[in-house]
Design an enzyme around this catalytic site. Sequence first.
Site, mmCIF file in Angstrom:
data_model
loop_
_atom_site.group_PDB
_atom_site.id
_atom_site.type_symbol
_atom_site.label_atom_id
_atom_site.label_comp_id
_atom_site.label_asym_id
_atom_site.label_seq_id
_atom_site.Cartn_x
_atom_site.Cartn_y
_atom_site.Cartn_z
ATOM 1 C CE LYS A 190 -4.281 1.105 2.577
ATOM 2 N NZ LYS A 190 -4.952 0.730 3.926
HETATM 3 C C1 E4P Z 1 -8.464 1.603 3.562
HETATM 4 O O1 E4P Z 1 -7.438 0.881 2.926
HETATM 5 C C2 E4P Z 1 -8.045 2.471 4.717
HETATM 6 O O2 E4P Z 1 -7.087 1.716 5.700
HETATM 7 C C3 E4P Z 1 -9.351 3.063 5.697
HETATM 8 O O3 E4P Z 1 -10.435 2.462 4.818
HETATM 9 C C4 E4P Z 1 -9.239 4.273 6.221
HETATM 10 O O4 E4P Z 1 -10.694 4.321 6.688
HETATM 11 P P1 E4P Z 1 -10.942 5.639 7.821
HETATM 12 O O5 E4P Z 1 -10.931 6.884 7.075
HETATM 13 O O6 E4P Z 1 -12.037 5.253 8.488
HETATM 14 O O7 E4P Z 1 -9.599 5.773 8.717
#
Ligand code: E4P
Length: 226
Positions: free
Chosen positions: A83
């Site tokens: 990522k």
């Molecule tokens: C996705 O890969 C992210 O880790 C996640 O959806 C972030 O979510 P949040 O905005 O609730 O922290």
Amino acid sequence: MKLSLDTADLEEIREAARWGVLRGVTTNPSTIAKAQSDFLPLVKEICSLVEGDVSVETTTNDSDLLVAQGREIAQIADNAVVKIAMTANGLAAVRRLSDEGIKVNVTLTFTPAQGILAAEAGAYIVSPFLGRLDDIATDSMKVLADICDIYAIQGYDTQVLAASLRHPMHVVEAARLGADIATMPFTVFESLVKHPLTDAGFKRFSDDWENARPHLGELLPSMQEA
Ligand code: E4P
């Protein structure tokens, strides 16, 4: 649309996997920190619990270091996906890693323009964050719809992962708009299955069955155990 959990909590992942509908996990530095476990064993365990992709986030904005981290993350397990945040340095690393055949999820994506960049860099997944856009009074569903439409028109292979989902209707809308994957906290995952009419209906059927049971004669063996 594949359903994915956004967590590093092993109990939540085990429970969702038990339901037979979990197709992946996304993690980020915040969820990893919340799990309070040794990083590498934790990520290995998560990768072993799900058959689908497990996104593991990089921790730098230096292109060379991103490539080094990406190569190491890809070695953790066959289903580990790297990522990388949507930055200029990040894109340079996505290009290099993708050219090596390493799967990259471009995260922290908030506009269709960023979505185009992720696809052009060869990303395996792009992650538009819906809830965080809603938080600043922006139409997140329009952003998601635009990315899905553009990808279809351009024939991009990059999968669209609807991220930062906060409630069940985010999931339903993401599916309707054509997202390939939806990732969500366990609370949202649980809320997908729950409905008061299902609970009330199940209770009524159970009560009627129990009352009638003494008069129903021969049952299936497994019904006698229930
Ligand atoms: C996705 O890969 C992210 O880790 C996640 O959806 C972030 O979510 P949040 O905005 O609730 O922290």
